[in-house]
Design an enzyme around this catalytic site. Structure first.
Site, short mmCIF file in Angstrom:
data_model
loop_
_atom_site.label_atom_id
_atom_site.label_comp_id
_atom_site.label_asym_id
_atom_site.label_seq_id
_atom_site.Cartn_x
_atom_site.Cartn_y
_atom_site.Cartn_z
N HIS A 72 -16.61 2.49 -7.60
CA HIS A 72 -15.46 2.97 -8.37
C HIS A 72 -14.99 1.89 -9.34
O HIS A 72 -14.72 0.76 -8.94
CB HIS A 72 -14.30 3.35 -7.44
N TYR A 201 -3.52 7.69 -5.97
CA TYR A 201 -2.35 7.26 -5.21
C TYR A 201 -1.15 7.96 -5.83
O TYR A 201 -0.82 7.69 -7.00
CB TYR A 201 -2.15 5.74 -5.31
N PRO A 289 -2.14 0.21 5.71
CA PRO A 289 -3.41 0.67 5.12
C PRO A 289 -3.41 0.83 3.61
O PRO A 289 -4.49 0.92 3.01
CB PRO A 289 -3.64 2.02 5.80
N LYS A 293 -7.02 -3.09 2.88
CA LYS A 293 -7.43 -4.49 2.93
C LYS A 293 -7.91 -4.97 4.30
O LYS A 293 -8.43 -6.08 4.42
CB LYS A 293 -6.27 -5.40 2.47
N TYR A 379 -6.53 -5.67 -6.14
CA TYR A 379 -7.18 -4.48 -5.57
C TYR A 379 -8.70 -4.71 -5.42
O TYR A 379 -9.28 -4.36 -4.40
CB TYR A 379 -6.90 -3.28 -6.47
C1 PHB Z 1 -9.67 5.15 2.85
O1 PHB Z 1 -10.73 5.38 2.27
O2 PHB Z 1 -9.48 5.53 4.01
C2 PHB Z 1 -8.63 4.41 2.10
C3 PHB Z 1 -8.86 4.10 0.78
C4 PHB Z 1 -7.90 3.43 0.06
C5 PHB Z 1 -6.72 3.08 0.67
C6 PHB Z 1 -6.50 3.37 1.99
C7 PHB Z 1 -7.46 4.05 2.72
O3 PHB Z 1 -5.79 2.44 -0.06
#
Ligand code: PHB
Ligand code: APR
Length: 386
Positions: A72, A201, A289, A293, A379
């Site tokens: 990504h 998000y 989460p 990280k 990130y």
């Molecule tokens: C996930 O793929 O479970 C995941 C991805 C990004 C995040 C949190 C969890 O910020």
């Protein structure tokens, strides 16, 4: 039994450590309390920083990851009904993240270790560590009803947040820093095409939502919920309608394969070493989460530990072992800051002053190249110290 490094826990930290030590001719025994099936099916986050992918590649465990992982180059922030793309690669000189489920990485590392005939014991009981201040620390445990002992040079506590290693350190020698958030995530895995090629998000007045994925046909979706949320109160219909409301048009529905609640916590134990016991990964720290990280931080700890142990077993002394905790904690706190920041920015918490400030911050963020660069470089993963 005798080994150079006794490793407790077969999560990402313990398994990667064992593999990287093996590459350097250092032997280890890995002990895992749960069954292989349990460890391989535990659903966790699935987003790897660029440096994590490079580390797993150098460790020789990334063949499937490089084939199946989804690269990504950006993500989307959605609020006030509008989407804003964050060009991660463009803002970081070409760095990317890779979507690959943590348990897939765990499966790969288990298969490689077992195929090489190297020691990895599942379903062990009553694991305890002893003589941590001595140069010959010991691990005791029970296996198939028999009491066993391993004499080690070093013990690696990779046994996660609920393990026995951290509590084996005298409380007077450890400081814990803790933050518990007043909300949690309800997460689902669904047999459905991801709603977008990149992660979304979303901040909504009903609460945060995240659309991510495991593959082109499996979606992973999360909803902010109460800290003590009862999953049984969430029918499939209620989940999809909340996701549609918070994420907007385009949510792709499909059979829900798994539902669960993820608690939100920030935690750091300092120092990450006690005598010959070294803590790595969740045994030493937990991040909420948001930003995914956890596994990345575990991988970063392991890199530092491997260098220190390599120097030690090559007769170059304990200087790097002595610096292990400080080197790791430098990154740990920066990642704590980022995970806390993303968490508080994106979640709904009341209607007061702080809420208005968060909305203003999101608006500022998406309009400022400087602020977006800060987000992007954290990130995709901060550079390693080594
Ligand atoms: C996930 O793929 O479970 C995941 C991805 C990004 C995040 C949190 C969890 O910020
Ligand atoms: N003896 C042996 N093994 C144990 C014991 C014990 N007493 N207690 C716990 N374990 C095992 C757990 O069953 C688990 O398999 O230690 C392992 C720890 O693995 P993780 O919890 O995955 O932790 P870590 O390897 O540090 O990886 C960090 O995993 O938990 C996620 O979100 C976290 O993504 C992060 C990553």
């Amino acid at each position: 039994m005798r080994t150079q490094v006794g490793i407790i826990g077969a999560g990402p930290a313990g398994l990667l450590l064992a593999q990287m030590l093996h590459q350097r001719g250092i032997d280890s025994i890995v002990l895992e309390a749960r069954s292989r099936a349990h460890v391989e099916s535990r659903i966790r986050a699935g987003l790897l920083e660029q440096g994590s992918v490079e580390t797993l590649t150098q460790a020789g465990v990334a063949e499937r990851l490089l084939r199946e992982g989804l690269v990504h180059r950006g993500l989307e922030l959605r609020f006030g009904g509008q989407g804003h793309r964050v060009d991660l690669a463009g803002l970081t000189g070409g760095k990317v993240v890779t979507i690959y489920g943590q348990q897939e990485a765990v499966k790969d590392m288990i298969a490689i270790r077992l195929a090489a005939g190297l020691p990895l014991h599942f379903d062990v009981e009553d694991v305890a560590v002893h003589d941590l201040a001595s140069p010959r620390p010991r691990i005791t445990f029970r296996q198939d009803g028999q009491d066993r002992v391993i004499d080690c040079d070093v013990i690696a506590g990779c046994d996660g947040f609920h393990g026995i290693c951290r509590p084996s350190i005298p409380p007077t020698d450890l400081i814990a820093f803790d933050r518990i958030y007043p909300f949690a995530w309800l997460g689902i895995l669904a047999q459905a095409r991801p709603m977008s090629e990149e992660l979304i998000y979303a901040r909504h007045t009903d609460g945060f939502a995240l659309a991510t994925m495991r593959s082109h046909s499996i979606s992973r979706l999360y909803l902010q919920c109460a800290a003590d949320e009862d999953v049984s109160a969430w029918s499939d219909d209620r989940i999809w309608s909340a996701l549609r409301k918070r994420l907007g048009d385009g949510v792709q529905e499909g059979p829900i394969l798994q539902k669960g609640v993820t608690a939100m916590r920030s935690f750091v134990a300092e120092p990450m070493r006690h005598g010959r016991l070294f803590l790595a990964g969740d045994a030493a720290h937990i991040v909420p989460p948001t930003g995914a990280k956890g596994m990345n931080l575990a991988i970063a700890d392991v890199r530092v530990l491997v260098r220190a142990l390599e120097a030690f077993f090559a007769g170059r002394g304990e200087a790097l072992m002595d610096r292990y905790s400080a080197t790791c904690l430098d990154r740990v706190w920066k990642v704590q800051r980022f995970s806390w920041w993303m968490t508080q920015l994106l979640h709904r918490q009341g209607d007061g002053f702080d809420e208005r400030v968060r909305i203003a911050e999101l608006d500022y963020l998406t309009g400022s190249a400087a602020a977006l660069t800060t987000l992007a470089e954290n990130y995709v993963g901060l550079p390693y110290a080594d």
